[in-house]
Write a protein that holds these residues in place. Sequence first.
Motif, PDB file in Angstrom:
ATOM      1  N   ILE A  90       0.690  -0.791  -0.045  1.00  0.00           N
ATOM      2  CA  ILE A  90       0.041   0.187  -0.397  1.00  0.00           C
ATOM      3  C   ILE A  90       0.916   1.030   0.078  1.00  0.00           C
ATOM      4  O   ILE A  90       0.552   2.378  -0.676  1.00  0.00           O
ATOM      5  CB  ILE A  90      -0.957  -0.037   0.902  1.00  0.00           C
ATOM      6  N   LYS A 120       2.550   2.412  -3.199  1.00  0.00           N
ATOM      7  CA  LYS A 120       1.738   3.046  -4.028  1.00  0.00           C
ATOM      8  C   LYS A 120       1.234   4.159  -3.544  1.00  0.00           C
ATOM      9  O   LYS A 120       0.043   5.188  -4.638  1.00  0.00           O
ATOM     10  CB  LYS A 120      -0.027   1.484  -4.168  1.00  0.00           C
ATOM     11  N   GLY A 121       2.000   4.961  -3.215  1.00  0.00           N
ATOM     12  CA  GLY A 121       1.813   5.874  -2.638  1.00  0.00           C
ATOM     13  C   GLY A 121       1.122   6.471  -1.940  1.00  0.00           C
ATOM     14  O   GLY A 121       0.795   7.575  -1.365  1.00  0.00           O
ATOM     15  N   GLU A 122       0.126   5.626  -0.710  1.00  0.00           N
ATOM     16  CA  GLU A 122      -1.083   5.810  -0.101  1.00  0.00           C
ATOM     17  C   GLU A 122      -0.345   5.782   1.723  1.00  0.00           C
ATOM     18  O   GLU A 122      -0.807   4.710   2.118  1.00  0.00           O
ATOM     19  CB  GLU A 122      -1.860   5.052   0.146  1.00  0.00           C
ATOM     20  N   ARG A 123       0.719   6.583   1.644  1.00  0.00           N
ATOM     21  CA  ARG A 123       1.426   6.356   2.686  1.00  0.00           C
ATOM     22  C   ARG A 123       0.244   6.667   4.219  1.00  0.00           C
ATOM     23  O   ARG A 123       0.249   5.702   5.215  1.00  0.00           O
ATOM     24  CB  ARG A 123       2.150   8.149   2.791  1.00  0.00           C
ATOM     25  N   GLN A 124      -0.681   7.830   4.203  1.00  0.00           N
ATOM     26  CA  GLN A 124      -1.720   7.775   4.561  1.00  0.00           C
ATOM     27  C   GLN A 124      -2.158   6.620   5.607  1.00  0.00           C
ATOM     28  O   GLN A 124      -2.587   6.061   6.577  1.00  0.00           O
ATOM     29  CB  GLN A 124      -2.618   9.031   4.748  1.00  0.00           C
ATOM     30  N   LYS A 125      -2.616   6.097   4.068  1.00  0.00           N
ATOM     31  CA  LYS A 125      -3.659   4.784   4.788  1.00  0.00           C
ATOM     32  C   LYS A 125      -2.466   3.429   4.850  1.00  0.00           C
ATOM     33  O   LYS A 125      -2.782   2.472   6.592  1.00  0.00           O
ATOM     34  CB  LYS A 125      -3.827   4.272   3.524  1.00  0.00           C
TER      35      LYS A 125
END
Length: 464
Positions: free
Chosen positions: A200, A203-208
């Motif tokens: 995750i 895929k660049g979704e650091r917050q998630k």
Amino acid sequence: MKEDALRNEPEKKSHFFIVIAVTAALEGILFGYDTGVISGAILFIKKEFNFSAQMNGFVVSSVLIGAFFGAIFSGRLSDHLGRKRLLIIDAVLFGVGSIISALDPEVWTLIGARVLVGIAIGISSYVAPLYISEISPKKYWGALVSLNQLAIVTGIFLSYLIDYFFALHDQWRWMLAVGVIPALFLFIGMLFLPYSLLWIASKGERQKALSILKKIRGKGVKVEREMAQIEKSMLHQKGIWKTLFSSPIRKSLLIGMGLTIIQQVTGINTIIYYAPTIFEMAGFQTSHVAILATMGIGGVNLLFTVIALPLIDLWGRKPLLFIGLIGMCLGLLGLAYTFHYHHQSTTSQWISMAGMILYIACFAASLGPIAWLLIAEVYPLKVRELGCSVTTGTNWAANWLVTFTFLTLVQFLGASFTFFLYFLIGIVSIFFIYFIVPETTGVSLEDIEENLMAGKSPRHLGRK
Ligand code: BGC
């Protein structure tokens, strides 16, 4: 694989860890169940379809063809779809394959269904350990690799129990169909597990990724440092083929490939998939008795895996590998002897039983868990994913070769010579372990990598 996501955080276990461990166990159980189940079913299938030795070998090994392709393509697929989604699809493949097997199929539909189940096994054999390593704290990683082997042998044992039950009713289709039950549990379990942190984040979704990490590690645990390390390890992830063959990394490849091939070509799955067939060859009169004797083999496999797991760190990997291989060779010699000198007598039944028990106990305490553990340890971080995928694919290919050729070898060379052949391979393997394999007990993955990069020989990679 994410490897250096280590934390100095307060010790707190979230309930997620238990869910992860249980789901990991389900993957291993399905792997074991769906490979082991054919051993009893084939006694009935070969009679129903009147198979030649070659066709018999082909049906038993069809699952391995699927597993090979499942393992080699799962690297790409898991990057594209994500580990979680791929494992959900995998559970569906397990379920569908098992149901088709139960629907009274013709022989080619049966083979197709087994290939489908094989693809599912191949995917899970690569993606499940990867996914687990990416969401669990590093200190549990080694334990989870061992848990996987324990789950595989539990699955094999369960398959022998189910085989015995349905053999009493002459219903081989149900033996294969029961695989749908763990597949269903896996499907449900995976729905509740989070996405892989590394995937995750990549895929660049650091917050998630950060919120998943907080959820997994439990309330009050600071996760920023771990998150930073996950991001750092992402930079190392993309190993390319050329790197795998470059110096000094090809030393890891030599150890990994050598171990994976040895694990298979010393004949383990001739026993796991053909034990009832071997017992029939040794003179056990009915399929039920042969399958009953096989349950004993499955029980010993499980028991010695449980005994060996704590010894791996206590005694070290290499001493256990030596003891195990010597015992396996003696077991194989016993089988070669009895098939040469005793033909279908009570003596041959007892000696074959003793040979197989010795062999399986020694495999379970050595090459079974330790080959997978060492494979996971020897590749440097930047090629670990690729290295493990190639090695897993090779394991299935070697497994297929041995399983497919076993009955043909027995037909043309005789059972005695065939087991003697595995004995000779076992002897050569002892030398390989001595000269090439490093002792890695108590050595960190970072130290192993540092030794590799410093140009140490394969055997000395485990030095502190
Ligand atoms: C091997 C399998 C084998 C099983 C038996 C595993 O480590 O990879 O091929 O069937 O052990 O217990």
